[in-house]
Design a protein around this motif. Structure first.
Motif, short mmCIF file in Angstrom:
data_model
loop_
_atom_site.label_atom_id
_atom_site.label_comp_id
_atom_site.label_asym_id
_atom_site.label_seq_id
_atom_site.Cartn_x
_atom_site.Cartn_y
_atom_site.Cartn_z
N LYS A 23 -24.53 83.45 29.25
CA LYS A 23 -25.34 83.33 30.47
C LYS A 23 -25.14 84.52 31.38
CE LYS A 23 -25.28 78.30 31.10
NZ LYS A 23 -24.78 77.22 31.98
N ARG A 38 -19.62 88.59 29.62
CA ARG A 38 -18.76 87.53 29.10
C ARG A 38 -19.59 86.45 28.42
NH1 ARG A 38 -20.16 87.74 34.46
NH2 ARG A 38 -19.55 86.05 35.87
N TYR A 89 -12.10 78.62 41.56
CA TYR A 89 -13.36 77.97 41.92
C TYR A 89 -13.11 76.53 42.36
CZ TYR A 89 -16.44 81.51 39.72
OH TYR A 89 -17.14 82.64 39.39
N LYS A 113 -22.41 82.18 38.84
CA LYS A 113 -22.30 80.97 39.64
C LYS A 113 -22.82 81.31 41.05
CE LYS A 113 -19.35 79.04 36.48
NZ LYS A 113 -20.06 79.04 35.18
C1 LIG Z 1 -18.93 79.48 34.20
C2 LIG Z 1 -19.31 80.21 33.01
C3 LIG Z 1 -18.75 81.47 32.74
C4 LIG Z 1 -17.67 82.09 33.59
O1 LIG Z 1 -18.13 82.51 34.82
P1 LIG Z 1 -17.12 83.32 35.76
O2 LIG Z 1 -17.85 83.44 37.04
O3 LIG Z 1 -16.84 84.61 35.09
O4 LIG Z 1 -15.88 82.50 35.86
C5 LIG Z 1 -19.18 82.18 31.65
N1 LIG Z 1 -20.12 81.67 30.81
C6 LIG Z 1 -20.68 80.46 31.02
C7 LIG Z 1 -21.70 79.97 30.08
C8 LIG Z 1 -20.28 79.69 32.11
O5 LIG Z 1 -20.80 78.47 32.30
#
Ligand SMILES: *Cc1c(COP(=O)(O)O)cnc(C)c1O
Ligand code: SF4
Length: 346
Positions: free
Chosen positions: A117, A121, A293, A342
């Motif tokens: 998403k 990462r 968070y 987020k």
């Molecule tokens: C929450 C989430 C993350 C991590 O988000 P960060 O803001 O880096 O902690 C990564 N991938 C997905 C699909 C998520 O739901």
């Protein structure tokens, strides 16, 4: 001589199977409380709580490790740890605003079990089960049966990670990735260590909190000995979860160089007061964990009774900011389908 030998023989002959040693986390996992009646008996609560749990438990079963149950107060139906795991009749009340996939996981699936998403990462559903069933879980309806299991099944996800040079970090999530055995986890992490463009390995897990004996030497070696910087994001919602055994396990991770963060969910009746959140933050910082968070509750079907009134989360964060050092105040966030990160609420 002869007599003492035969006495010794008599003494060592096992009369019943030995109890598992306390450090055997997989036995703790198997031995978790799964019956509402047993939970009520252990906590000296009237059986009517168990009877009322039956309907909701049929849809999403009760699972609570015994060491977690041991941190609950006996005779208190509103104990903040109990509320996270005890199925309630209210869960079966239909709520037209709640959905089965509130955060848009299904459209973000890049390869089987791989959610991509956010930039840089990707999140791998590394295990289909958890050590505890949190009643508010946004993945309580996730189709884990369709997610990959075992080394062969991860291949498409690993291929996608290897071919996407924009990725700096892989997040092992689930379910709970630490329900995998050390050898299985070692094989998966071994593959990730060899992907040249990755820099960090993140694990999203509640196991160090609910079964702290999971932090074995083997796990520490697997997570912390490789090239990738280990980031461990634990999940505790209330200071009472952070007992001495948890402190010891988190200390081991910190000493091996893991960056430790916590995510919590704002939950009515669990941590919806400034005092509870401040105490959670203070205790986390004591244990070397940065509050990362505080999630607004996702509107997942069955969890509506945990929702807090509009604006309360923002108010609580403002109060925390007046009481605590900046690093002890978590970011209050929501997950909105289709957004590039987020969403920061406070
Ligand atoms: C929450 C989430 C993350 C991590 O988000 P960060 O803001 O880096 O902690 C990564 N991938 C997905 C699909 C998520 O739901
Ligand atoms: S441990 Fe995490 S994924 Fe598992 S039930 Fe709890 S909140 Fe959901």
């Amino acid at each position: 001589m002869t007599q003492s030998l035969s006495q010794a023989a008599r003494v060592v002959r096992p009369t019943r199977p030995a109890r598992p040693p306390r450090s055997d986390w997989s036995a703790e996992l198997r031995d978790a409380v799964r019956s509402p009646h047993e939970l009520c008996r252990l906590l000296e609560l009237p059986a009517e709580y168990a009877e009322k749990a039956a309907g909701a438990a049929a849809a999403f079963p009760l699972v609570a490790p015994r060491s977690f149950v041991a941190r609950m107060k006996k005779g208190d139906p509103s104990d903040p740890l109990l509320r996270q795991v005890l199925p309630l009749e209210k869960e079966t009340t239909p709520d037209p605003t709640a959905t089965l996939d509130p955060v848009g996981d299904l459209p973000a699936t890049q390869a089987p079990g791989l959610l991509h998403k956010y930039a840089g990462r990707a999140l791998l559903i590394a295990a289909p089960s958890c050590a505890v069933h949190c009643r508010y879980c946004f993945r309580r309806h996730f189709p884990y049966d369709a997610a990959p299991r075992g080394a062969e099944a991860w291949r498409p996800a690993l291929d996608a990670i290897r071919s996407d040079r924009s990725l700096a970090e892989v997040i092992l999530s689930g379910g709970d990735p630490l329900t995998l055995t050390d050898p299985a986890l070692g094989r998966l992490i071994g593959e990730l260590q060899q992907v040249p463009h990755l820099r960090r390995l993140r694990v999203h897990t509640r196991l160090p909190i609910v079964i702290p004996s999971r932090v074995t030497h083997g796990l520490l070696d697997t997570l912390c000995d490789g090239r990738l910087k280990p980031v461990v994001v634990v999940h505790a919602n209330h200071a009472n979860e952070l007992c001495d055994e948890v402190a010891t396990s988190l200390g081991k991770l910190a000493r091996r160089g893991a960056l430790l963060l916590n995510q919590a969910v704002l939950l009515r009746g669990v941590n919806d007061h400034a005092h509870a959140l401040a105490e959670l933050s203070e205790r986390l910082v004591d244990l070397g964990v940065t509050p990362y968070y505080l999630h607004r509750l996702d509107r997942v079907a069955g969890a509506s009774h945990f929702a807090t009134p509009p604006g309360l989360g923002e108010e609580l964060i403002a109060t925390l900011r007046k009481r605590l050092p900046g690093y002890a105040v978590p970011r209050y966030v929501a997950e909105q389908p289709g957004e590039p990160s987020k969403t920061l609420l406070a």
